[in-house]
Design a protein around this motif. Structure first.
Motif, PDB file in Angstrom:
ATOM      1  N   VAL A 373       0.693  -1.199   0.035  1.00  0.00           N
ATOM      2  CA  VAL A 373      -0.106  -0.074   0.256  1.00  0.00           C
ATOM      3  C   VAL A 373       0.887   1.297   0.089  1.00  0.00           C
ATOM      4  O   VAL A 373       0.529   2.190  -0.756  1.00  0.00           O
ATOM      5  N   ALA A 374       2.141   1.251   0.517  1.00  0.00           N
ATOM      6  CA  ALA A 374       2.910   2.334   0.478  1.00  0.00           C
ATOM      7  C   ALA A 374       3.362   2.522  -0.710  1.00  0.00           C
ATOM      8  O   ALA A 374       3.416   3.830  -1.254  1.00  0.00           O
ATOM      9  N   ARG A 375       3.525   1.511  -1.776  1.00  0.00           N
ATOM     10  CA  ARG A 375       4.258   1.582  -2.975  1.00  0.00           C
ATOM     11  C   ARG A 375       3.005   2.310  -3.878  1.00  0.00           C
ATOM     12  O   ARG A 375       3.116   3.050  -4.853  1.00  0.00           O
ATOM     13  N   SER A 376       1.803   1.599  -3.604  1.00  0.00           N
ATOM     14  CA  SER A 376       0.645   2.072  -4.436  1.00  0.00           C
ATOM     15  C   SER A 376       0.342   3.525  -4.206  1.00  0.00           C
ATOM     16  O   SER A 376      -0.088   4.264  -5.150  1.00  0.00           O
ATOM     17  N   LEU A 377       0.313   3.860  -3.023  1.00  0.00           N
ATOM     18  CA  LEU A 377       0.314   5.433  -2.701  1.00  0.00           C
ATOM     19  C   LEU A 377       1.258   6.381  -3.365  1.00  0.00           C
ATOM     20  O   LEU A 377       1.056   7.292  -3.810  1.00  0.00           O
ATOM     21  N   ARG A 378       2.577   5.662  -3.267  1.00  0.00           N
ATOM     22  CA  ARG A 378       3.807   6.619  -3.931  1.00  0.00           C
ATOM     23  C   ARG A 378       3.576   6.574  -5.307  1.00  0.00           C
ATOM     24  O   ARG A 378       3.864   7.600  -6.003  1.00  0.00           O
ATOM     25  N   ARG A 379       3.031   5.524  -6.107  1.00  0.00           N
ATOM     26  CA  ARG A 379       2.883   5.334  -7.561  1.00  0.00           C
ATOM     27  C   ARG A 379       1.605   6.101  -8.115  1.00  0.00           C
ATOM     28  O   ARG A 379       1.323   6.406  -9.294  1.00  0.00           O
ATOM     29  N   SER A 380       0.713   6.474  -7.165  1.00  0.00           N
ATOM     30  CA  SER A 380      -0.668   6.893  -7.584  1.00  0.00           C
ATOM     31  C   SER A 380      -0.481   8.304  -8.178  1.00  0.00           C
ATOM     32  O   SER A 380       0.233   9.211  -7.541  1.00  0.00           O
ATOM     33  N   LYS A 381      -1.091   8.474  -9.533  1.00  0.00           N
ATOM     34  CA  LYS A 381      -1.184   9.882 -10.053  1.00  0.00           C
ATOM     35  C   LYS A 381      -2.432  10.513  -9.808  1.00  0.00           C
ATOM     36  O   LYS A 381      -2.651  11.450 -10.590  1.00  0.00           O
ATOM     37  N   PHE A 419      -0.680   5.806   8.116  1.00  0.00           N
ATOM     38  CA  PHE A 419      -0.610   7.453   7.960  1.00  0.00           C
ATOM     39  C   PHE A 419       0.679   7.896   7.654  1.00  0.00           C
ATOM     40  O   PHE A 419       0.678   8.816   6.695  1.00  0.00           O
ATOM     41  N   ASP A 420       1.625   7.340   8.229  1.00  0.00           N
ATOM     42  CA  ASP A 420       3.123   7.688   7.746  1.00  0.00           C
ATOM     43  C   ASP A 420       3.176   7.690   6.362  1.00  0.00           C
ATOM     44  O   ASP A 420       3.574   8.497   5.498  1.00  0.00           O
ATOM     45  N   SER A 421       2.499   6.345   5.737  1.00  0.00           N
ATOM     46  CA  SER A 421       2.787   6.086   4.394  1.00  0.00           C
ATOM     47  C   SER A 421       2.081   7.025   3.471  1.00  0.00           C
ATOM     48  O   SER A 421       2.381   7.443   2.437  1.00  0.00           O
ATOM     49  N   ILE A 422       0.800   7.577   4.007  1.00  0.00           N
ATOM     50  CA  ILE A 422      -0.021   8.376   3.362  1.00  0.00           C
ATOM     51  C   ILE A 422       0.830   9.942   3.134  1.00  0.00           C
ATOM     52  O   ILE A 422       0.918  10.574   2.160  1.00  0.00           O
ATOM     53  N   ARG A 423       1.374  10.144   4.464  1.00  0.00           N
ATOM     54  CA  ARG A 423       2.132  11.390   4.500  1.00  0.00           C
ATOM     55  C   ARG A 423       3.481  11.404   3.451  1.00  0.00           C
ATOM     56  O   ARG A 423       3.590  12.293   2.727  1.00  0.00           O
ATOM     57  N   ALA A 424       4.233  10.121   3.540  1.00  0.00           N
ATOM     58  CA  ALA A 424       5.431  10.032   2.828  1.00  0.00           C
ATOM     59  C   ALA A 424       5.162  10.058   1.306  1.00  0.00           C
ATOM     60  O   ALA A 424       5.872  10.717   0.459  1.00  0.00           O
ATOM     61  N   ALA A 425       3.909   9.805   0.775  1.00  0.00           N
ATOM     62  CA  ALA A 425       3.595   9.821  -0.800  1.00  0.00           C
ATOM     63  C   ALA A 425       2.942  11.073  -1.153  1.00  0.00           C
ATOM     64  O   ALA A 425       2.664  11.475  -2.225  1.00  0.00           O
ATOM     65  N   ASP A 426       2.991  12.240   0.007  1.00  0.00           N
ATOM     66  CA  ASP A 426       2.118  13.388  -0.419  1.00  0.00           C
ATOM     67  C   ASP A 426       0.905  13.367  -0.931  1.00  0.00           C
ATOM     68  O   ASP A 426       0.556  13.958  -2.059  1.00  0.00           O
TER      69      ASP A 426
END
Length: 541
Positions: A373-381, A419-426
């Motif tokens: 989910v951390a990767r999916s959030l980072r890669r989301s456009k 939540f940290d993953s959500i923040r890190a993915a901006d």
């Protein structure tokens, strides 16, 4: 739009990705097909016209012996579609002429024909092919239809022997960079014995592009004498039991109608196996030795009955978390909060905190899913990142001290990591959609601790039919409503949530029925809430 992403083994095509051909048909064939479609739509199967159609398309003629006719009612469980991307969609059906008694099919695999058309009368067929309904998988069919156009509506049907299925309507997601508007519904918790599916009767009129089901599609329990309608057996534990229970639920005409109008994205919660199970731990520890086999049977039956872009299970494990993109407008991160979670902390039911609740080694998603989910959030456009989630995520210390250990409150450190993953993915626009609790709610998405600022919004949907204990409604609404980040709560009514999404806003309408104790009931919008893109917070709409 990229194909759905998921854990290893969760992104492959369904059991059968049948070969497709572009259809070229004669006027006579078109007229015959239209007549069959009309009959199939109203009756669910075809009469003499269907037999003639099937005979022509199967190549049967005088001098060629046809196999014995199959029993009537092959398509008793309807049809469905799901997991769309920008060029394909999954089509589903199951052949079940005697659905509540093991399906009623003769031994052996069966060939099923399928068609996809631009129109409901199948004058303009764009794809067709054959798939195998395998006895191993309860004669269910999963077809991944490739080569479709992005952002398009289609109609589909199945044909087997001389019988034609109901006609379903589905669509592909928009092209990768598109930001066209989206209407999706989300729902959960449809206990057959809790009441009738009166809310689903209204879903087709909403004209959704997508339906997201957040779990508790079936309930595993036995017969309750006081229920508005009865389960078909004692508590289900075997593969045959679970298949029959899914067949009971899918026999409901309102649920079938909701599947007919749009593709679905489906995940599960606990009742698809057993109440409050975690990983391989049953609710009753005495049942632990037999539980892996029970969970394997439950997962297989779930796969057999859902239009999912997943490989069939081969053990008690079945990775189902995945992402679905709607162009660049929205990405749905579909979570699994049951299969990998640690056991509940602090005992069963609402209670005071304990050290285990805060233990950082405990997990809700499992380590691999957390990384995914951390990767999916980072890669989301996407403009909107929607987490399709089962249990209430935001912090809910009722009365300042009482916690529900089955919710994310029971896994506080795991929530902080997410939540940290959500923040890190901006992530600018995080929206969590939630089921499970049989109550509606709207509020900020906050973590453990005093004066936490919200990082997004949580929309909690009530159940389709499962009840909230009437004796606890007043106290629950009071305690939940007192939380400073909660804007609205309703534990009294059943229904679903309709969300209209654009590049600038998401508007959630809580569509609730008056009663589920009767087969029919009016529906109304109890409240509407607006989330503005780029701004954290939610306002009445």
């Amino acid at each position: 739009m990229a194909p759905p992403t998921a854990a290893a083994g969760a992104t492959a095509s369904a059991t059968t990705t049948a070969s497709t051909t572009t259809a070229t048909t004669s006027r006579r064939r078109l007229l015959t097909g239209a007549a069959v479609t009309a009959a199939a739509t109203s009756l669910g199967l075809a009469g003499s016209a269907g037999r003639a159609w099937a005979s022509r398309t199967s190549g049967a003629s005088a001098g060629h012996r046809r196999p014995p006719r199959l029993p009537d009612g092959l398509f008793s469980l309807g049809v469905a579609s799901g997991d769309p991307d920008d060029h394909s969609v999954v089509l589903w059906t199951r052949l079940a002429p005697d659905p509540l008694n093991g399906g009623g099919m003769p031994p052996g695999d069966v060939t099923v024909q399928w068609e996809v058309a631009d129109d409901a009368r199948f004058r303009r067929i764009v794809k067709k092919g054959r798939a195998t309904a395998r006895a191993q998988w309860a004669h269910s069919v999963h077809v991944t239809v490739e080569g479709l156009k992005a952002g398009r509506w289609y109609h589909y049907r199945f044909v087997c022997d001389d019988q034609v299925s109901p006609v379903g309507r589905t669509r592909t997601a928009p092209r990768r960079n598109a930001t066209e508007d989206l209407r999706f519904l989300f729902a959960s918790c449809q206990n057959w014995q809790g009441g009738f599916y009166t809310a689903w009767a209204h879903a087709p009129a909403e004209e959704p592009d997508l339906v997201v089901h957040l779990g508790d599609y079936i309930y595993e329990g036995g017969i309750s004498g006081s229920a508005p309608r009865q389960h078909n057996s004692s508590e289900v534990v075997s593969l045959t039991d679970y298949r029959n229970r899914y067949a009971l639920y899918k026999s409901d005409p309102n649920l079938q109608a909701a599947h007919l109008v749009a593709p679905w994205a489906v995940t599960w919660d606990d009742h698809e196996v057993e109440n409050n199970y975690t990983d391989l731990l049953p609710q009753d520890p005495a049942e632990a030795p037999a539980f892996p086999a029970r969970r394997a049977a439950a997962y297989q039956a779930w796969w057999e009955h859902q239009p999912v872009r997943l490989r069939p299970p081969t053990s008690e494990r079945l990775p189902i978390y995945r992402a679905l993109d709607w162009g660049r407008l929205a990405r749905f991160h579909v979570l699994d909060t049951r299969q990998y979670r640690s056991d509940q902390a602090c005992g069963e039911g609402l209670g005071f905190s304990c050290d285990d609740r805060l233990d950082p080694s405990r997990t809700m998603l499992g380590a691999e899913q957390e990384r995914w989910v951390a990767r999916s959030l980072r890669r989301s456009k996407a403009t909107w990142d929607v987490l399709a989630n089962q249990c209430v995520m935001t912090s809910m210390p009722l009365g300042g001290a009482l916690y529900n250990p089955d919710q994310w409150d029971g896994y506080a450190a795991a929530r902080t990591r997410l939540f940290d993953s959500i923040r890190a993915a901006d992530v600018d626009n995080a929206v969590v959609i939630t089921g499970d609790i049989h109550a509606s709610g709207v509020g900020g998405l906050v973590d453990e601790g005093p004066d936490q600022a919200p990082i997004g919004t949580e929309l909690v949907g009530t159940s389709i039919s499962s009840n909230f204990d009437p004796a606890l409604v007043d106290a629950a609404e009071q305690l939940i409503g007192d939380l400073p980040h909660v804007e609205w709560v309703n534990a009294r009514q059943r229904g679903y949530v309709a969300c209209d999404v654009s590049a600038t806003e998401l508007v959630a309408r809580y569509r609730l029925v008056d009663t589920v104790a009767q087969p029919t009931s009016p529906i109304g919008t109890a409240t509407s809430w607006r989330i503005e893109a780029g701004r954290i917070g939610v306002d009445p709409a």
